[in-house]
Write a protein that holds these residues in place. Sequence first.
Motif, PDB file in Angstrom:
ATOM      1  N   HIS A  29       0.697  -0.882   0.048  1.00  0.00           N
ATOM      2  CA  HIS A  29       0.128  -0.109   0.254  1.00  0.00           C
ATOM      3  C   HIS A  29       1.075   0.964   0.243  1.00  0.00           C
ATOM      4  CE1 HIS A  29      -3.665   2.700   0.800  1.00  0.00           C
ATOM      5  NE2 HIS A  29      -2.645   2.930   1.805  1.00  0.00           N
ATOM      6  N   ARG A  30       2.006   1.393   0.796  1.00  0.00           N
ATOM      7  CA  ARG A  30       2.477   2.078   0.426  1.00  0.00           C
ATOM      8  C   ARG A  30       3.250   2.742  -0.344  1.00  0.00           C
ATOM      9  NH1 ARG A  30       2.155   6.717   3.157  1.00  0.00           N
ATOM     10  NH2 ARG A  30       1.855   5.535   4.390  1.00  0.00           N
ATOM     11  N   ALA A  31       4.095   1.290  -0.705  1.00  0.00           N
ATOM     12  CA  ALA A  31       4.534   1.798  -2.588  1.00  0.00           C
ATOM     13  C   ALA A  31       3.884   2.109  -3.564  1.00  0.00           C
ATOM     14  CB  ALA A  31       5.417   0.215  -2.937  1.00  0.00           C
ATOM     15  N   ALA A  32       2.438   1.910  -2.963  1.00  0.00           N
ATOM     16  CA  ALA A  32       1.745   2.247  -4.155  1.00  0.00           C
ATOM     17  C   ALA A  32       1.056   3.737  -3.946  1.00  0.00           C
ATOM     18  CB  ALA A  32      -0.013   1.523  -4.303  1.00  0.00           C
ATOM     19  N   ASN A  33       1.274   4.270  -3.041  1.00  0.00           N
ATOM     20  CA  ASN A  33       0.403   5.862  -3.012  1.00  0.00           C
ATOM     21  C   ASN A  33       2.352   6.474  -3.390  1.00  0.00           C
ATOM     22  OD1 ASN A  33      -0.621   5.407  -0.968  1.00  0.00           O
ATOM     23  ND2 ASN A  33      -0.450   5.273   0.509  1.00  0.00           N
ATOM     24  N   TRP A  34       3.780   5.428  -3.012  1.00  0.00           N
ATOM     25  CA  TRP A  34       4.854   6.326  -3.343  1.00  0.00           C
ATOM     26  C   TRP A  34       5.002   6.140  -4.633  1.00  0.00           C
ATOM     27  CZ3 TRP A  34       7.686  10.320  -1.821  1.00  0.00           C
ATOM     28  CH2 TRP A  34       7.854  10.337  -0.167  1.00  0.00           C
ATOM     29  N   GLU A  35       4.471   5.636  -5.821  1.00  0.00           N
ATOM     30  CA  GLU A  35       4.496   5.514  -7.216  1.00  0.00           C
ATOM     31  C   GLU A  35       3.199   6.827  -7.787  1.00  0.00           C
ATOM     32  OE1 GLU A  35       3.757   1.915  -8.698  1.00  0.00           O
ATOM     33  OE2 GLU A  35       4.889   0.984  -7.636  1.00  0.00           O
ATOM     34  N   ARG A  36       2.062   6.883  -6.925  1.00  0.00           N
ATOM     35  CA  ARG A  36       0.639   7.617  -7.202  1.00  0.00           C
ATOM     36  C   ARG A  36       1.968   9.549  -6.843  1.00  0.00           C
ATOM     37  NH1 ARG A  36      -2.251   4.256  -5.345  1.00  0.00           N
ATOM     38  NH2 ARG A  36      -2.621   5.330  -3.248  1.00  0.00           N
ATOM     39  N   THR A  37       2.755   9.637  -6.084  1.00  0.00           N
ATOM     40  CA  THR A  37       3.128  10.269  -5.076  1.00  0.00           C
ATOM     41  C   THR A  37       4.850  10.834  -6.841  1.00  0.00           C
ATOM     42  OG1 THR A  37       2.797  10.019  -3.204  1.00  0.00           O
ATOM     43  CG2 THR A  37       4.468  11.752  -3.896  1.00  0.00           C
ATOM     44  N   ALA A  38       5.109  10.122  -7.066  1.00  0.00           N
ATOM     45  CA  ALA A  38       6.439  10.198  -8.295  1.00  0.00           C
ATOM     46  C   ALA A  38       5.542  10.711  -9.405  1.00  0.00           C
ATOM     47  CB  ALA A  38       7.327   9.113  -7.907  1.00  0.00           C
ATOM     48  N   ARG A  39       4.638   9.880  -9.416  1.00  0.00           N
ATOM     49  CA  ARG A  39       3.908  10.058 -11.158  1.00  0.00           C
ATOM     50  C   ARG A  39       4.089  12.041 -11.106  1.00  0.00           C
ATOM     51  NH1 ARG A  39       2.094   5.222 -10.432  1.00  0.00           N
ATOM     52  NH2 ARG A  39      -0.115   5.890 -10.533  1.00  0.00           N
ATOM     53  N   LYS A  40       2.539  12.207 -10.203  1.00  0.00           N
ATOM     54  CA  LYS A  40       1.826  12.751  -9.450  1.00  0.00           C
ATOM     55  C   LYS A  40       2.582  15.040  -9.109  1.00  0.00           C
ATOM     56  CE  LYS A  40      -2.895  11.081  -9.281  1.00  0.00           C
ATOM     57  NZ  LYS A  40      -3.729  10.870  -8.449  1.00  0.00           N
ATOM     58  N   HIS A  41       3.887  14.537  -8.098  1.00  0.00           N
ATOM     59  CA  HIS A  41       4.426  15.451  -7.453  1.00  0.00           C
ATOM     60  C   HIS A  41       4.638  16.656  -8.780  1.00  0.00           C
ATOM     61  CE1 HIS A  41       5.983  16.916  -4.299  1.00  0.00           C
ATOM     62  NE2 HIS A  41       7.292  16.313  -4.158  1.00  0.00           N
ATOM     63  N   SER A  42       4.504  18.074  -8.369  1.00  0.00           N
ATOM     64  CA  SER A  42       5.000  18.677  -8.686  1.00  0.00           C
ATOM     65  C   SER A  42       6.171  19.256  -8.491  1.00  0.00           C
ATOM     66  CB  SER A  42       3.982  20.191  -9.190  1.00  0.00           C
ATOM     67  OG  SER A  42       3.733  20.572  -8.500  1.00  0.00           O
ATOM     68  N   GLY A  43       6.791  18.822  -7.288  1.00  0.00           N
ATOM     69  CA  GLY A  43       7.970  19.893  -6.465  1.00  0.00           C
ATOM     70  C   GLY A  43       8.695  18.691  -6.725  1.00  0.00           C
ATOM     71  N   ARG A  44      10.038  18.062  -5.655  1.00  0.00           N
ATOM     72  CA  ARG A  44      11.530  17.881  -6.115  1.00  0.00           C
ATOM     73  C   ARG A  44      11.408  16.098  -4.821  1.00  0.00           C
ATOM     74  NH1 ARG A  44      16.888  20.436  -5.403  1.00  0.00           N
ATOM     75  NH2 ARG A  44      18.668  18.170  -6.152  1.00  0.00           N
ATOM     76  N   ILE A  45      11.785  15.259  -5.062  1.00  0.00           N
ATOM     77  CA  ILE A  45      11.690  14.217  -4.203  1.00  0.00           C
ATOM     78  C   ILE A  45      13.399  13.458  -4.033  1.00  0.00           C
ATOM     79  CG2 ILE A  45      11.608  11.923  -3.676  1.00  0.00           C
ATOM     80  CD1 ILE A  45       9.312  11.595  -4.808  1.00  0.00           C
ATOM     81  N   VAL A  46      14.147  14.031  -3.088  1.00  0.00           N
ATOM     82  CA  VAL A  46      15.895  13.298  -2.669  1.00  0.00           C
ATOM     83  C   VAL A  46      16.069  12.351  -1.840  1.00  0.00           C
ATOM     84  CG1 VAL A  46      18.036  14.760  -1.807  1.00  0.00           C
ATOM     85  CG2 VAL A  46      16.317  15.851  -3.522  1.00  0.00           C
ATOM     86  N   VAL A  47      16.321  11.034  -2.356  1.00  0.00           N
ATOM     87  CA  VAL A  47      16.780  10.020  -2.058  1.00  0.00           C
ATOM     88  C   VAL A  47      17.944   9.741  -1.649  1.00  0.00           C
ATOM     89  CG1 VAL A  47      16.355   7.683  -2.012  1.00  0.00           C
ATOM     90  CG2 VAL A  47      14.316   8.933  -3.572  1.00  0.00           C
TER      91      VAL A  47
END
Length: 145
Positions: A29-47
Motif C-alpha cells: 500500500h505504501r509503495a503504491a502511494n509513493w508511485e502515485r506521488t512520484a507520478r503526480k508530484h510537482s516538487g522535488r523528491i531527493v533520496v
Amino acid sequence: MAACHIACWREAYRGLVPDHVLDAFDLDHRAANWERTARKHSGRIVVAESGTTIAGFTHYGPPRDEPAVAERELQALYIRAEWYGSGLARALMDAVLEPDRSCSLWVFEGNPRARAFYAKYGFVPDGTTRAERFATATEIRMVRR
C-alpha cells in the motif's frame, strides 16, 4: 522508498504514535502511494542511498494548506535511525531548501528532536495545529520566511 518510510515511522514515532498504527503499515500500500506521488508530484523528491539501502529521503512541493502561508511545503524528511547524527538530514535539507523561498512544514508537537532540527533552519511555529490523520498525535505548522 516505501520500506524506508515505514521503518522511519516505526523508529521515530514509537511511543508517540500508537503501536497498532505503526504495526499496521502495509508495504504494498505504501509503495503504491509513493508511485502515485512520484507520478503526480510537482516538487522535488531527493533520496539518499547507502549501497543498495535507502537511508532517507525528503520531498517538497507546492503548499497544500489553504490559504498558503509559504511558497512551498516540506512534505517529508525521513532518515533511518542508523544514520541519525551522520549529517544526512542536513544534506537532504540543503538539497531542497532555497534561501530566497519561504517554506512551511508540519511536525508532531511531541517530537522535540525534529522541532529542534527544523528550528536550526529558521523554521518557527506559527501557532497553527491539526490532528494527524493516522494517529492521535497533534501536529504543529512551522514556517521559514
